[in-house]
Design a protein around this motif. Structure first.
Motif, mmCIF file in Angstrom:
data_model
loop_
_atom_site.group_PDB
_atom_site.id
_atom_site.type_symbol
_atom_site.label_atom_id
_atom_site.label_comp_id
_atom_site.label_asym_id
_atom_site.label_seq_id
_atom_site.Cartn_x
_atom_site.Cartn_y
_atom_site.Cartn_z
ATOM 1 N N THR A 163 0.827 -1.215 0.000
ATOM 2 C CA THR A 163 0.000 0.000 0.000
ATOM 3 C C THR A 163 0.852 1.253 0.000
ATOM 4 O OG1 THR A 163 -1.619 -1.244 1.259
ATOM 5 C CG2 THR A 163 -1.929 1.125 1.158
ATOM 6 N N LYS A 167 1.022 3.974 -2.917
ATOM 7 C CA LYS A 167 0.586 5.335 -2.619
ATOM 8 C C LYS A 167 1.639 6.346 -3.066
ATOM 9 C CE LYS A 167 -0.596 8.044 1.500
ATOM 10 N NZ LYS A 167 0.719 8.573 1.868
ATOM 11 N N TRP A 168 2.898 6.104 -2.687
ATOM 12 C CA TRP A 168 3.953 7.055 -3.014
ATOM 13 C C TRP A 168 4.176 7.127 -4.516
ATOM 14 C CZ3 TRP A 168 7.260 4.661 1.414
ATOM 15 C CH2 TRP A 168 6.840 5.214 2.645
ATOM 16 N N ASP A 171 1.370 8.984 -6.074
ATOM 17 C CA ASP A 171 1.412 10.393 -5.685
ATOM 18 C C ASP A 171 2.408 11.161 -6.557
ATOM 19 O OD1 ASP A 171 0.663 12.537 -3.874
ATOM 20 O OD2 ASP A 171 2.761 12.430 -3.227
#
Lengths: 423, 176
Positions: A163, A167-168, A171
């Motif tokens: 996760t 996410k990073w 982003d």
């Protein structure tokens, strides 16, 4: 315009996968329920094999993504994103693991699948689990509460690391923030250890402890090599499909495929090395507590060759020798249909490898005497249903993730190196 | 009377060097080569070179090592001096495996090294190109294409003119 059509096609594929997955899971759960009610464990093992298959692909990808981060690999940046999409399957796989986890906690015989979980279970030849000194020694590790805690911990690691990396990476697409890459790299250096420990514990708990008498220090590494092989083969298939029908058209180059195929060759050798070492150490030591595991994969109690002997030979020649010789050729690594063919071949034999590791078991002889029976090789409709069902859910999770992020990490610092990559 | 080795031409920058190589290839020359002090990506393709033959030597070396290891253990353990170890058979494909595997790697490595020497025509203590002072600058910043006189299409004037057409400068005939 073109990205819209790709998007809607992805949505269609996701919905089809979901529908097929649900149908498969319903059929497989029907088998599971039968196994639950009758105590006949084979349909439950179908579920375990299928879960192991799809989990191994996801774990392999999780490893590869972290290895790429740690080594600052630039060329796989466009491939990394596809792996990140597939890693969206981890939470679904946790849910799909719950039926297995329910056995020790809810079933009247907690040892239905993992027989050490119930002290009343009879052992072939000698007494019950509770009277077994080997179990007594192993019970501080092999007990139900700790098993449950480990299972949750293992999935927490997989889901947590996956996760955060997802996410990073996603982003960075919008913010272009270089810190995301630094954070992912830092997490990966720790995450590789966590993932390795979680994967080792998982393979010991779920596969190796099926025959809890047996022990092998190579088992975790075997599962690691199997995971990476499955992941690499899946990456080839997935990226080639995306390059033919989807958004990787013109982006995935021969050089990318070639490098993944080289890794497939390397890990084919690595898998053989590990699998043989495990066999060789046990063969050399020649201790009955260990050798029985290979004995039942070759012979019945009366010494006659059984069905597993053929599977074993199939693994040596089909899972090692054939892909090894094929992948030695440069052409196999660059001609698309040959690489894809070898990838499907490896995935097929990877499944057989899981069968070979999970299904055989020493069963109590009908006369409860000194002998034993061996659970033979078989393929049932529930195997297929569980495989298709769990796979459908994984592909649905992947397609769902594909809608959330750019097809390739457009603002990743290494994206140009990856797009312009040459051999 | 000195024998001619061939003609060399220099090129001002990497792109023109690269495209000139493609033109030499397309003109049908066979005995020629490019020289630079750094690798130019895609140059083997631009020169129309087939893939290296070294893997064949590697493979043959590996096969030889595998077979030798197998036969060696069989000869020693099962034929020349049969010895019972741990109650295991005199010969089985299992326990000689580390030896077969090590010898496979060793002889595959030897095959690779030997194959590299053979396909590169090494050792070669003399190359006429070093007679040219200009050619010596290749280890600095000069980019050179050399077309050899033994090429079937070689003709002093025509080849010189061809090299001029594709952008070559400092054209020089090299003696053997």
């Amino acid at each position: 315009m073109s990205s819209d059509t790709t998007n809607s096609r992805g949505k269609q594929v996701g919905l089809i996968a979901l529908a097929v997955g649900i149908v498969g899971i319903v059929i497989a759960l029907f088998g599971f329920k039968q196994g639950w009610d009758t105590g006949e464990v084979r349909p439950i093992m179908s579920w375990l094999v299928a879960l192991g298959f799809w989990l191994s692909i996801a774990i392999g990808m999780l490893f590869l993504v972290q290895i790429w981060y740690v080594f600052h690999a630039r060329w796989p940046t466009i491939i990394r994103r596809q792996c990140e999409h597939f890693m969206a399957a981890f939470p679904y796989l946790l849910v799909l693991f719950l039926p297995l986890l329910a056995i020790p906690f809810l079933h009247e015989n907690p040892g239905l699948l993992w027989k050490w979980m119930d002290g009343h279970n009879e052992l072939p030849g000698h007494g019950t689990v509770a009277e077994d000194p080997l179990y007594a020694w192993k019970s501080p590790f092999l007990n139900i509460p700790f098993f449950g805690i480990r299972a949750i911990g293992i999935f927490a690691v997989f889901i947590g690391v996956a996760t955060l990396l997802r996410k990073w990476s996603f982003d960075t697409d919008t913010t272009g923030d270089i810190n995301n890459t630094h954070k992912a790299r830092r997490l990966s250096s720790l995450g590789l250890f966590l993932t390795a420990i979680a994967m080792t514990l998982g393979s010991i708990d779920w596969f190796k402890s099926l025959e809890y008498h047996w022990f092998s220090t190579m088992y975790g590494v075997w599962f690691f090599s199997a995971c990476i092989r499955a992941a690499l083969a899946s990456i080839i298939i997935l990226t080639v499909i995306l390059a033919c029908k989807g958004y990787l058209k013109g982006i995935l180059k021969q050089a990318h495929r070639y490098d993944i195929a080289c890794m497939m060759l390397a890990f084919t050798v690595f898998w053989a090395y590990i699998s043989f070492s495990q066999y060789f150490l046990i063969y050399s030591a020649n201790i009955p507590e260990e050798t029985f595991w290979y004995n039942i994969r070759e012979k019945n109690f009366d010494g006659a060759l059984n069905s597993w002997w053929w599977v074993s030979m199939g693994l040596i020649f089909g899972h090692f020798l054939t892909p090894f010789l094929l992948l030695l050729w440069y052409k196999t690594k660059i001609v698309v249909w040959r690489t894809v063919g070898v990838s499907f071949w490896i995935l097929g034999f990877h499944l057989l490898d899981l069968y070979w590791n999970i299904i055989p078991g020493k069963l109590v002889a009908p006369d409860h005497g000194a002998g034993y029976l061996v659970r033979q090789f078989s393929v049932s409709i529930y195997d297929l249903a569980a495989l298709v069902g769990i796979g459908g859910i994984c592909i649905f999770a992947m397609c769902r993730s594909m809608k959330k992020a750019e097809p390739i990490p457009i603002r990743d610092p290494n994206i140009l190196k990856s797009i312009n990559y040459t051999e | 009377m000195t024998e001619k080795y061939g003609i060399i031409a220099s090129f001002p920058d990497t792109p023109s060097f690269f495209h000139a190589a493609e033109k030499v290839r397309d003109a049908g020359y066979k005995n020629w080569d490019t020289y630079s002090s750094f690798p130019v990506h895609g140059m083997p393709e631009a020169q129309g070179q087939a893939r290296s033959k070294v893997p064949i030597f590697t493979f043959l070396g590996g096969i030889t090592g595998f077979t030798v290891g197998l036969l060696m253990v069989w000869w020693m353990n099962a034929y020349d001096y049969p010895l019972i170890v741990r109650g295991q058979p005199f010969f089985s494909p299992v326990f000689p495996f580390p030896i077969m595997y090590e010898l496979t790697i060793l002889l595959a490595a030897f095959g690779t090294l030997g194959g590299m020497f053979i396909t590169n025509l090494l050792p070669q203590h003399y190359n006429p190109l070093f007679n040219s002072d200009q050619f010596l600058e290749v280890s600095g910043d000069r980019l050179v294409i050399a077309i050899e006189a033994r090429d079937a299409q070689y003709d002093v004037d025509a080849t010189r003119q061809f090299l001029e057409e594709i952008g070559g400068t400092d054209i020089e005939e090299v003696t053997a």
